[in-house]
Design an enzyme around this catalytic site. Sequence first.
Site, PDB file in Angstrom:
ATOM      1  N   HIS A 141      37.536  38.074  45.542  1.00  0.00           N
ATOM      2  CA  HIS A 141      36.664  37.352  46.479  1.00  0.00           C
ATOM      3  C   HIS A 141      37.476  36.485  47.429  1.00  0.00           C
ATOM      4  O   HIS A 141      37.191  36.420  48.622  1.00  0.00           O
ATOM      5  CB  HIS A 141      35.616  36.526  45.720  1.00  0.00           C
ATOM      6  N   LYS A 162      26.804  36.582  36.004  1.00  0.00           N
ATOM      7  CA  LYS A 162      26.057  35.756  35.055  1.00  0.00           C
ATOM      8  C   LYS A 162      26.080  34.296  35.477  1.00  0.00           C
ATOM      9  O   LYS A 162      26.975  33.874  36.217  1.00  0.00           O
ATOM     10  CB  LYS A 162      26.623  35.904  33.637  1.00  0.00           C
TER      11      LYS A 162
END
Lengths: 196, 297
Positions: free
Chosen positions: A36, A103
């Site tokens: 990322h 999550k």
Amino acid sequence: MKTLTAPFTEEQVRQLKVGDMVEITGLIYTGRDAVHKWLSEGNEPPKNEVDLNNSIIYHCGPVVMKKKNAWTVTAAGPTTSIREEPYQAGIIEKYKLKGVIGKGGMGEKTRIACQKFGCVYLHAIGGAAQVLAEKIVRVEGVYGYEKFGSPEAIWKLQVVKLPVVVTIDAHGNSLHAEIEKQSSAELQTLFAGMKK
Amino acid sequence: MKAKQQALFLESLVEIIRKTSTEMPADVVRAIEKGRAVEAESTSAKYAMNIICDNIGIAKVKSQPLCQDTGTILFFIHYPAKTDYELMTKLIKKAVAAATKKGYLRQNSVDSLTGENNGTNVGPGSPVIHAEPWKKDFFDIRLMLKGGGCENVGAQYSLPDGRVGAGRDLLGVKKVILDAVQQAQGKGCGPGVLGVTIGGDRGTGYFVSKEQFLRKMDDKNPNPVLAKLEDEIVQEANRLGIGPMGFGGKTTLMGTKIAALNRLPASFFVSVSYMCWAFRRQGAKVSVQGAIQKWLY
């Protein structure tokens, strides 16, 4: 239980609502902290190896073993998504991502990007590395194995019936924001009842 | 230790790591089953608990990691006083590298300055070894694998805490513990278990809070004040409605274990460690010859 086959269309994504239990089949890419950061610095993986356009990114650092020259995923649960919050919205916009699996939920920037660009946040069951690994039927390739290390690399995975729950939909709803608000109010009620 | 003994000791250590990473201890399984039973049918909370239970079964049968984040590797060891300590730690590191190669542990240890991962899980601070000599003629080797998700939601409070409105008394202690649960939401892979230290310095507080996870889930704190606090925290935290994975639901916490240490008059720390549902800890009694004699959980 809904079933969806990747790549998703925007229409399919817009039909999903917070709380939907979904099983995903098709191609997904793993990407976590290093990827990322790297993507948000303007880098791009070679398109013939990794085509992120309209794709699904899974926040996951799998355990992958090489057996007889073939990769096998032996554990593949989600990692905590909130660490990607500074980068995720930009990546959703650039690649028109249709889904982000992870999550723990994500924040406001991602919620807004999901609404604006037609993406959903799909919550996998944290820690359920074996159930999720069993849903990965094939490793199609890996990018950045040397550069990022095995857990941080981009793994290209074919999955069948990967179980997730929609917790941020494309209509601006976030289960995480809702639960945070409710639990905060309940905590204050508890505190008020504790006064000596 | 002779070469043969060393080989056996190494083998036992790898087996302790394998079992810790792949098999959930029975006391934790019972707590999870209890959590699954109370969640309502057709909810995402039940869905999560069902997948968690399936996962425990598959990991054991396949002898593969319960969770891909095989966590911080924390050893708690008692060793016979005449043991060669340096050799023992060398063998522990060797076992960690071997278990990583076998896939019981993920390549999970990164150089904080360069970002480099040497793929062995051995480096400064990894594995963590807390070891004390004792007069007995066997080793007590306990291992905890604590994932990063739950480690990240741990919190340390210094009382009084203005934000929470917590004073320097037991009520304040309770408030900050509940605040830590609310702050964690689903990020620590709940339903979780808390290990808490009241008092101590910052470092010892966190260390002892982790040590609480060596206690069995169904034990009772011998100190009645702490026993009561442990029960109350679980009941009240479960009223917050955060539920498995933060999906909403009845089981937010499965247990709380609390220790109290003396503190300085000037300091009043409350250190909270959060353990995810994938509560991996195991231990073994190991003979001086290096053989596993008994599992401890």
